[in-house]
Scaffold this motif. Structure first.
Motif, PDB file in Angstrom:
ATOM      1  N   LEU A  50       0.838  -1.195   0.000  1.00 24.77           N
ATOM      2  CA  LEU A  50       0.000   0.000   0.000  1.00 24.77           C
ATOM      3  C   LEU A  50       0.872   1.244   0.000  1.00 24.77           C
ATOM      4  CD1 LEU A  50      -2.854  -0.762   2.566  1.00 24.77           C
ATOM      5  CD2 LEU A  50      -2.937  -0.906   0.083  1.00 24.77           C
ATOM      6  N   SER A  51       0.393   2.278  -0.648  1.00 26.33           N
ATOM      7  CA  SER A  51       1.114   3.552  -0.608  1.00 26.33           C
ATOM      8  C   SER A  51       1.101   4.081   0.821  1.00 26.33           C
ATOM      9  CB  SER A  51       0.452   4.574  -1.529  1.00 26.33           C
ATOM     10  OG  SER A  51      -0.813   4.976  -1.010  1.00 26.33           O
ATOM     11  N   ASP A  52       2.061   4.929   1.133  1.00 27.20           N
ATOM     12  CA  ASP A  52       2.145   5.464   2.487  1.00 27.20           C
ATOM     13  C   ASP A  52       0.888   6.249   2.839  1.00 27.20           C
ATOM     14  OD1 ASP A  52       4.012   5.970   4.866  1.00 27.20           O
ATOM     15  OD2 ASP A  52       3.353   7.997   4.350  1.00 27.20           O
ATOM     16  N   GLU A  53       0.351   6.993   1.887  1.00 25.58           N
ATOM     17  CA  GLU A  53      -0.838   7.810   2.154  1.00 25.58           C
ATOM     18  C   GLU A  53      -2.041   6.940   2.515  1.00 25.58           C
ATOM     19  OE1 GLU A  53      -3.781  11.055  -0.083  1.00 25.58           O
ATOM     20  OE2 GLU A  53      -2.064  10.181  -1.147  1.00 25.58           O
ATOM     21  N   ILE A  54      -2.277   5.915   1.717  1.00 15.29           N
ATOM     22  CA  ILE A  54      -3.430   5.042   1.980  1.00 15.29           C
ATOM     23  C   ILE A  54      -3.216   4.227   3.240  1.00 15.29           C
ATOM     24  CG2 ILE A  54      -4.734   3.064   1.093  1.00 15.29           C
ATOM     25  CD1 ILE A  54      -4.296   4.169  -1.714  1.00 15.29           C
ATOM     26  N   ALA A  55      -2.009   3.724   3.442  1.00 19.46           N
ATOM     27  CA  ALA A  55      -1.723   2.928   4.631  1.00 19.46           C
ATOM     28  C   ALA A  55      -1.954   3.751   5.898  1.00 19.46           C
ATOM     29  CB  ALA A  55      -0.284   2.417   4.589  1.00 19.46           C
ATOM     30  N   ARG A  56      -1.432   4.966   5.920  1.00 16.05           N
ATOM     31  CA  ARG A  56      -1.584   5.822   7.094  1.00 16.05           C
ATOM     32  C   ARG A  56      -3.049   6.165   7.337  1.00 16.05           C
ATOM     33  NH1 ARG A  56       2.089   8.882   9.739  1.00 16.05           N
ATOM     34  NH2 ARG A  56       3.639   8.474   8.111  1.00 16.05           N
ATOM     35  N   GLU A  57      -3.757   6.501   6.269  1.00 13.35           N
ATOM     36  CA  GLU A  57      -5.174   6.838   6.392  1.00 13.35           C
ATOM     37  C   GLU A  57      -5.967   5.649   6.929  1.00 13.35           C
ATOM     38  OE1 GLU A  57      -7.975   9.234   3.473  1.00 13.35           O
ATOM     39  OE2 GLU A  57      -7.688   7.167   2.763  1.00 13.35           O
ATOM     40  N   ALA A  58      -5.715   4.472   6.421  1.00 12.11           N
ATOM     41  CA  ALA A  58      -6.452   3.280   6.838  1.00 12.11           C
ATOM     42  C   ALA A  58      -6.185   2.955   8.309  1.00 12.11           C
ATOM     43  CB  ALA A  58      -6.069   2.091   5.959  1.00 12.11           C
ATOM     44  N   VAL A  59      -4.922   3.029   8.708  1.00  7.39           N
ATOM     45  CA  VAL A  59      -4.568   2.705  10.092  1.00  7.39           C
ATOM     46  C   VAL A  59      -5.186   3.714  11.057  1.00  7.39           C
ATOM     47  CG1 VAL A  59      -2.650   2.612  11.741  1.00  7.39           C
ATOM     48  CG2 VAL A  59      -2.468   1.439   9.536  1.00  7.39           C
ATOM     49  N   MET A  60      -5.041   4.992  10.762  1.00  7.83           N
ATOM     50  CA  MET A  60      -5.547   6.016  11.686  1.00  7.83           C
ATOM     51  C   MET A  60      -7.062   5.973  11.793  1.00  7.83           C
ATOM     52  SD  MET A  60      -2.858   7.171  12.904  1.00  7.83           S
ATOM     53  CE  MET A  60      -3.710   8.349  13.957  1.00  7.83           C
ATOM     54  N   GLN A  61      -7.752   5.819  10.676  1.00  4.14           N
ATOM     55  CA  GLN A  61      -9.211   5.775  10.725  1.00  4.14           C
ATOM     56  C   GLN A  61      -9.693   4.515  11.445  1.00  4.14           C
ATOM     57  OE1 GLN A  61     -11.365   8.217   9.927  1.00  4.14           O
ATOM     58  NE2 GLN A  61      -9.481   9.390   9.633  1.00  4.14           N
ATOM     59  N   THR A  62      -8.964   3.418  11.280  1.00  2.00           N
ATOM     60  CA  THR A  62      -9.343   2.181  11.964  1.00  2.00           C
ATOM     61  C   THR A  62      -9.215   2.335  13.474  1.00  2.00           C
ATOM     62  OG1 THR A  62      -8.695   0.816  10.086  1.00  2.00           O
ATOM     63  CG2 THR A  62      -8.797  -0.272  12.218  1.00  2.00           C
TER      64      THR A  62
END
Length: 284
Positions: free
Chosen positions: A212-224
Motif C-alpha cells: 500500500l502507498s504510504d498515504e493510503i496505509a496511514r489513512e487506513a490505520v488512523m481511521q481504523t
C-alpha cells in the motif's frame, strides 16, 4: 471570549488549614511553557476556569508565544517569585528537576504533575503538606486527557473541589482512593497515546509491506484505530464483549484476533505494563 474581572479580583487571599478556598485563587504553574504546563494553562483560560489576571506562569525561557493572546497572564522567570504571587502552585517540571526546585510553599496547596515522585517526596521538597499528585497524559493538548489524582490527608474538601475543576479542564479528572493506584495509572493511562501509537506503527509497517502507498496505509490505520476507539467509548461496554462477538462471527477478523491472541499479545501488553508500573512506583 476572555472573561473580564473587576480590578484586583485575582489578588484575593485563599484560606488555609481546611477553610473554604476562594474561587478567586491565583494559580501558578511552574514550567508553564512546557508541554503539560502549557496545555493546562491554555485549557484553564479557554474554558474560563481561571481569568488571565489569576494565572501566573514561571519559565526560564520567558513569556514565549503560548500566551500572546492573553497579555494579562503574568509570566515570571523565577519560581520563588511565582510562589509569592500564587495561592495554588502547580509543579509541571521533569521528575529529575524536583530535587533542584528551590521554593518554600509555606503550606499552600501544591499540585504535582511529576511521575515517580511520591506525596512525601514532594511535600519534603516544597515545604507544604497540602499536596495533590496528579498524572496527565498527552491527550491534555486536545482536552481529552484522563487525569487521575490523589490528595494528602491535609487537603480539604474545598481544596479538592478546586483541584478537580482545574484538572477537568483538560479532560476527565478522577480522585483515587490510594496513592498506589496513581502509581499504577502512571503506567497505564499516563502513557497517553504511546500504546495506540505502538499498535499503529506495527499496523502501518505491515500495510506498507503489503504494497500500500504510504498515504493510503496511514489513512487506513488512523481511521481504523480512531474510529474503533470512538465506537468503544460510545458503546460503553466491556471491550472483551466486542472481541468475543467478533470472534463468534468466525470471519476474517476472527482469524486475525485468534492468531494475535495465540501469539501472546495479552502477555506482551501485561509485561509492558508491569515494567512501566515498576518504574513508576520505584521502591514504594
Amino acid at each position: 471570549m476572555k472573561r473580564q474581572e473587576p480590578p484586583g479580583a485575582g489578588c484575593r487571599s485563599v484560606a488555609r488549614g481546611g477553610e473554604s478556598m476562594s474561587q478567586d485563587a491565583v494559580i501558578g504553574i511552574i514550567g508553564g511553557h512546557g508541554w503539560m504546563g502549557r496545555s493546562l494553562g491554555m485549557a484553564l483560560l479557554e474554558q474560563n476556569v481561571v481569568s488571565p489576571e489569576r494565572l501566573v506562569i514561571s519559565s526560564r525561557s520567558g513569556r514565549g508565544e503560548a500566551y500572546r493572546d492573553w497579555p494579562d497572564v503574568r509570566c515570571v522567570k523565577d519560581s520563588r517569585a511565582l510562589v509569592a504571587l500564587a495561592d495554588v502552585i502547580v509543579l509541571s517540571v521533569r521528575p529529575e528537576d524536583l530535587a533542584s526546585l528551590d521554593i518554600e510553599a509555606d503550606d499552600k496547596l501544591v499540585i504535582s504533575l511529576l511521575a515517580m515522585a511520591s506525596l512525601q517526596e514532594v511535600a519534603s521538597q516544597v515545604g507544604s503538606h497540602r499536596v495533590v499528585r496528579a498524572m496527565p497524559n498527552a491527550a491534555a493538548e486536545i482536552r481529552r486527557a484522563y487525569f487521575p489524582w490523589y490528595a494528602s490527608s491535609q487537603v480539604s474538601a474545598a481544596d479538592k473541589r478546586l483541584v478537580h475543576a482545574l484538572l477537568a479542564s483538560c479532560g476527565t479528572a478522577r480522585e483515587l482512593p490510594a496513592e498506589r493506584d496513581l502509581d499504577y495509572l502512571t503506567a497505564l493511562s499516563g502513557a497517553g497515546p504511546a500504546y495506540p501509537a505502538l499498535l499503529a506503527q506495527s499496523m502501518l509497517e505491515h500495510a506498507r509491506g503489503m504494497g500500500l502507498s504510504d498515504e493510503i496505509a496511514r489513512e487506513a490505520v488512523m481511521q481504523t484505530l480512531v474510529g474503533g476507539s470512538l465506537l468503544l467509548e460510545k458503546l460503553g461496554t466491556d471491550p472483551g464483549d466486542m472481541v468475543e462477538r467478533l470472534i463468534a462471527y468466525d470471519g476474517t477478523t476472527a482469524k486475525g484476533l485468534r492468531t494475535m491472541m495465540d501469539e501472546g499479545i495479552a502477555q506482551a501488553i501485561h509485561s509492558g505494563l508491569d515494567a512501566a508500573h515498576r518504574a513508576a512506583s520505584g521502591s514504594r
